[in-house]
Design a protein around this motif. Structure first.
Motif, mmCIF file in Angstrom:
data_model
loop_
_atom_site.group_PDB
_atom_site.id
_atom_site.type_symbol
_atom_site.label_atom_id
_atom_site.label_comp_id
_atom_site.label_asym_id
_atom_site.label_seq_id
_atom_site.Cartn_x
_atom_site.Cartn_y
_atom_site.Cartn_z
ATOM 1 N N SER A 98 0.835 -1.206 0.000
ATOM 2 C CA SER A 98 0.000 0.000 0.000
ATOM 3 C C SER A 98 0.870 1.258 0.000
ATOM 4 O O SER A 98 0.894 2.012 0.971
ATOM 5 C CB SER A 98 -0.926 0.009 1.222
ATOM 6 O OG SER A 98 -0.162 -0.083 2.415
ATOM 7 N N ASN A 128 -4.043 5.080 0.966
ATOM 8 C CA ASN A 128 -5.035 4.148 1.528
ATOM 9 C C ASN A 128 -6.167 3.853 0.550
ATOM 10 O O ASN A 128 -7.347 3.802 0.921
ATOM 11 C CB ASN A 128 -5.601 4.696 2.842
ATOM 12 C CG ASN A 128 -4.551 4.833 3.916
ATOM 13 O OD1 ASN A 128 -3.608 4.046 3.991
ATOM 14 N ND2 ASN A 128 -4.694 5.845 4.764
ATOM 15 N N GLY A 129 -5.810 3.699 -0.716
ATOM 16 C CA GLY A 129 -6.805 3.341 -1.723
ATOM 17 C C GLY A 129 -7.717 4.462 -2.162
ATOM 18 O O GLY A 129 -8.745 4.215 -2.794
#
Length: 311
Positions: A98, A128-129
């Motif tokens: 990540s 975090n996406g």
């Protein structure tokens, strides 16, 4: 140990196709030494460079990209037309599973489906996406709304516009501000000399803080707010007439509202107060001889199959 590995790789492609459309030939090299990977690629006049180190499950990378002709990569875009110049520089750091990406971007003379973005600058972050914008600023000149007809799906809209916008926040909950100056806007024969608009989006809410249209002595000003997920909104517009001394004389106002969030309970309303039809003679000449003022209110509430209307 990757620090003990040394390698060099040369890369060259020819005749690449994507979606049955050609891509520019790519050439470049990748080298690995002392645990650091260097990459340099070029395609036509475009080039990309990156320098990265990977250790202990973490990556530390710096990169730069320059594309002088976005149109070279038309095949990769979901658009009938894309053009302009763009550059980006940034970092990719963190755990391999990540990583975070931070990049500054700059663009010039960009067009996307005929929509012009003459200048673009700012920064983006992937964390975090989720995608975040940081002071993205852009602006452009739409010489004619007619050039956007296929995208707007609106017939009868003419004129042009200069605009500036700013975007912050996340992609899922953006904060956007638009400031526009309209040039001879017209819709289906109802035309104005000029107009101004300031609008903002905060999350699910669109708010037009002020909109002004003028034609000769007539000035129309309005504002509205719309929650596009809650399906509720309200709008207000007022008429003003310029006096001989340069002052503005109120000529009435109207308001509208709606609440559609519940399909079984709908609330829609309209109200006009001290509205002077004769003031609209600049737009509708047949109203020149109409005097007096109009006051009215209409409200409709629908609950299930029951409908209640009131005037």
């Amino acid at each position: 140990d990757s620090g003990d590995i040394r390698a060099d790789l040369a890369l060259r492609t020819r005749g690449l196709m994507y979606r049955n459309r050609g891509l520019p030939d790519i050439s470049g090299k990748i080298s690995l030494a002392d645990g650091i990977a260097d990459m340099e690629l070029s395609a036509g006049g475009s080039n990309a460079r990156a320098k990265a180190g990977i250790a202990g499950g973490a990556v530390d990378c710096e990169f730069a990209l320059y594309v002088p002709r976005i149109s070279d990569f038309q095949a990769c875009a979901d658009s009938s037309e894309i053009a302009g110049e763009i550059a980006a520089r940034g970092t990719l750091r963190g755990r391999l599973q990540s990583p975070e990406i931070h990049a500054s971007i700059e663009g010039h003379s960009i067009k996307y489906d005929n929509f012009p973005i003459d200048s673009l600058e700012g920064a983006v972050t992937w964390k975090n996406g989720a995608l975040f914008f940081a002071d993205i600023r852009g602006g452009g000149h739409i010489a004619s709304f007619d050039s956007l007809r296929s995208r707007l799906h609106v017939d009868g809209l003419t004129g042009g516009m200069r605009y500036e916008c700013r975007i912050d926040g996340s992609l899922s909950s953006p904060r956007a501000h638009v400031d526009a100056r309209m040039e001879k806007p017209s819709y289906r024969g109802v035309s104005f000399d000029s107009g101004d608009l300031f609008a903002e989006v905060h999350g699910d809410t669109l708010r037009v803080a002020h909109a002004i249209l003028d034609r000769g002595p007539l000035l129309v000003h309005g504002e509205c707010v719309f929650d596009y997920r809650g399906l509720t909104g309200a709008a207000a517009a007022g008429l003003m007439e310029r006096a001989c001394d340069g002052g503005l004389v109120p000529q009435g106002e109207c308001k509208a509202w709606f609440d559609l969030k519940n399909a079984h309970s709908v609330d829609v309303g309209f109200q006009a107060r001290a509205l002077s039809p004769g003031t609209l003679k600049a737009l509708f000449p047949f109203m020149a001889d109409i005097g007096g003022t109009v006051d009215c209110r209409s409200e409709e509430r629908r609950v299930g199959k029951e409908c209640r209307s009131r005037w």
